[in-house]
Design an enzyme around this catalytic site. Structure first.
Site, short mmCIF file in Angstrom:
data_model
loop_
_atom_site.label_atom_id
_atom_site.label_comp_id
_atom_site.label_asym_id
_atom_site.label_seq_id
_atom_site.Cartn_x
_atom_site.Cartn_y
_atom_site.Cartn_z
N CYS A 1 -18.60 -4.59 32.51
CA CYS A 1 -18.69 -5.15 33.85
C CYS A 1 -18.76 -6.67 33.79
CB CYS A 1 -19.93 -4.60 34.57
SG CYS A 1 -20.14 -5.30 36.22
N HIS B 1 -20.97 8.43 33.71
CA HIS B 1 -20.18 7.29 33.24
C HIS B 1 -21.06 6.51 32.27
CE1 HIS B 1 -17.33 3.80 34.03
NE2 HIS B 1 -18.38 3.16 33.52
N HIS C 1 -21.60 3.76 28.92
CA HIS C 1 -21.14 2.69 28.05
C HIS C 1 -21.85 2.82 26.70
CE1 HIS C 1 -19.06 -0.17 31.00
NE2 HIS C 1 -19.37 0.91 31.69
N ARG D 1 -8.67 0.63 35.03
CA ARG D 1 -9.51 -0.16 35.92
C ARG D 1 -10.71 -0.72 35.16
NH1 ARG D 1 -14.63 -1.15 37.73
NH2 ARG D 1 -15.08 1.08 37.69
N ASP D 2 -11.67 0.09 34.84
CA ASP D 2 -12.88 -0.39 34.17
C ASP D 2 -12.56 -0.93 32.78
OD1 ASP D 2 -15.53 -0.98 33.93
OD2 ASP D 2 -16.22 1.08 33.67
N ASN E 1 -16.82 0.95 27.58
CA ASN E 1 -17.11 2.34 27.88
C ASN E 1 -17.02 3.18 26.60
OD1 ASN E 1 -16.68 2.54 31.13
ND2 ASN E 1 -15.29 1.05 30.21
#
Length: 302
Positions: free
Chosen positions: A239, A206, A208, A14-15, A248
């Protein structure tokens, strides 16, 4: 004595994919997920139920969920930002729903079209509907360490958003460094403010690696009692609504760091690195992860 377990939530499907130029068809996403399971991933953020017109890389969520292997030991997470997203997630058969609540109005308005207060209220409705359906729900507090539009993020506002999410029913609250602006001291401070106000909700982080602080931040989070960390295979991600955001922290590099520190992840770092290199070839983009290039240590000799 068994090593402490740190759970890695694999967010690559997903990300990791949402900001890449090359959209993957559902079958390729399923293949990626199968490879990640083979490398030890057991919680996977597999899909996002957002409008594909805004994020075309996330199209085909239902097809992906129809094709993934169903195993009792694997939990699939779907991202939802509104009630429509939750309804789609329930219909598609995800195991968990995650909802992003920005801590800053500038990012919230650009990413989700509302204020932080409005999104926090919306989460309460989503969480109530999810509970009625028997669906576990988590909340990710994005821009928790800095915002591309509003600048510094007030840590007390992060704590307030986290508190309201936990009170609304979030079983887990994630603190997200959406643009990779956080540093270890800041991570320790925010965790210290958030933990007392979220009750029984688990904390997740989470990070990055935009400014090369992601792995230090992850180490700091674990040192301060966080036992769940997000990471993306190959270090892919970013994003689409945050200018300049990069990937990430990489699952393989994080697993290597944690395993070498005497912690248990259950993730095969070397196999994940091979998956990261494969994904890079599929996307036509080089992974930012380093383990796939540097190799295992100590080296495996045939």
């Amino acid at each position: 004595m068994a090593a402490q377990h740190v759970e890695i939530v694999e967010v690559g499907p997903r990300d990791g994919l949402q900001n890449e130029e090359t959209p993957l068809p559902p079958a390729r996403k399923v293949e990626l997920i199968e490879r990640l399971i083979g490398a030890g991933a057991r919680r996977i953020e597999a899909v996002s139920f957002v409008d594909p017109r805004r994020v075309p890389q996330m199209a085909g969520a239902e097809e992906v969920m129809a094709g993934v292997p169903r195993r009792a030991d694997v939990s699939y997470i779907g991202l939802a930002l509104n009630r429509r997203g939750l309804d789609r997630a329930l219909e598609a058969g995800v195991d968990e729903v995650n909802v992003a609540i920005p801590a800053t109005d500038g990012f919230c308005r650009r990413n989700q079209g509302c204020s932080v207060a409005e999104m926090t209220d919306a989460f309460a409705g989503i969480a109530a509907a999810a509970a009625e359906a028997g669906m576990p729900v988590s909340a990710t507090v994005s821009t928790a360490f800095g915002c591309p539009f509003d600048g510094e993020t007030d840590p007390e506002r992060v704590a307030e958003v986290a508190r309201r999410a936990a009170e609304a029913g979030a079983a887990e609250v994630a603190l997200a460094d959406t643009i990779g602006a956080g540093v270890p001291g800041q991570v320790a401070d925010v965790i210290g403010r958030v933990r007392p106000v979220v009750g029984e909700a688990r904390l997740r982080c989470h990070f990055h690696n935009t400014r090369n602080t992601g792995y230090a931040n992850a180490h700091t989070a674990v040192a301060h009692g966080v036992t769940v960390l997000d990471a993306s295979v190959g270090g892919f991600g970013g994003c689409p609504f945050a200018p300049g955001a990069t990937g990430n922290i990489a699952t393989e590099d994080l697993a290597f760091q944690l395993d070498r520190s005497g912690l248990h992840t259950g993730v095969d770092a070397a196999e994940t690195a091979r998956t990261g290199m494969w994904l890079g070839s599929v996307l036509g983009a080089a992974p930012t992860a380093l383990l796939g290039r540097a190799g295992e240590f100590p080296a495996v000799r045939g």
